[in-house]
Design an enzyme around this catalytic site. Sequence first.
Site, PDB file in Angstrom:
ATOM      1  N   SER A 165      23.686  22.093  17.677  1.00  0.00           N
ATOM      2  CA  SER A 165      23.557  20.656  17.866  1.00  0.00           C
ATOM      3  C   SER A 165      24.064  19.901  16.641  1.00  0.00           C
ATOM      4  CB  SER A 165      22.106  20.294  18.197  1.00  0.00           C
ATOM      5  OG  SER A 165      22.008  18.950  18.647  1.00  0.00           O
ATOM      6  N   ASP A 260      23.551  20.514  29.697  1.00  0.00           N
ATOM      7  CA  ASP A 260      23.668  19.781  28.437  1.00  0.00           C
ATOM      8  C   ASP A 260      24.465  18.499  28.674  1.00  0.00           C
ATOM      9  OD1 ASP A 260      23.929  18.886  25.847  1.00  0.00           O
ATOM     10  OD2 ASP A 260      24.943  20.674  25.096  1.00  0.00           O
TER      11      ASP A 260
END
Length: 319
Positions: A165, A260
């Site tokens: 991330s 996602d």
Amino acid sequence: MASDSKEVATDLSPLLKVYEDGRVERFFGSPYVPPSPEDPSTSVSSKDITISADFSARLYLPNVQDSSKKFPILVYFHCGGFCTESAFSILHHRYLNLLVSEANALAVSVEYRLAPECPLPAAYEDCWAALQWISSHVVVNSNTDKEHWLLSHGNFDEVYIGGDSSGANIVHNIAMRAGVESLDGDVKILGGFLSHPFFWDPEINAENVEETMLYRVWRLVYPAPPGGLDNPMINPLADDSPSLSQLGCSRLFVCTSEKDELRERTGLYVQTLTESGWKGEVELVEIEGEDHCFHIFHLESEKAKSLVKRLAFFINNNN
């Protein structure tokens, strides 16, 4: 940590709140755990070190059977939106224990400074400085306080960077910097992995973009970035961003997940990289049915363990 002030300047619940007096109350983040001389499930050893006044790190060493053995070096940057989580948290500690064991690599997990107390580009600078400190171990006459594990067991011909991330965002930006700026001792980054990278583009999901959590987090962690959401740190595909052809490594592993919300942008990143003239090799993997950084939160799942094995294979398959 709770604040006595009731005046909230920025409310990013359920992530955090920032009060008018400058104090920060974080709701997201796993508890800290100490390092272990030998993890009972993986036999990986870990210890904490201070690198500078600004940042520190947790080192991980796999089980050493041969004292002369040299291991690939993984420099890891944790997730948390640049404003939460830690290299010392239980989520990242158990993840690094497993990854180090599977990859048979020596890892340095960087405890970089967090926003909003230390807004970007502080985290980028800390992670670059950490990489420079690691590289300085090959310089005989450097003034660096040398770390025994790195000197005795680190293979500086196999240096990797990796992150999840926001940590994957850092990986990209560090690799871009390495493409134009040398590391100490002329150490090269062999490869990097970007897991569920935090990239953003105002043209994707442009409707009500200012109300999205991603936009609000970016505004918090980097209050006045040149170009706003077109800043190349968060949007490497913006028109004025440097060409991805300068990426300073020769191998890249990129993974995302079906659910996602950043999946589309990740795919465009890989596509643009392959078309940029970059001379390296890139692999893109999408995990079916999973969400952003699922493997960090559900490391016991079979898909998470499978992803860790793929990351380990990437680190070891350097031919």
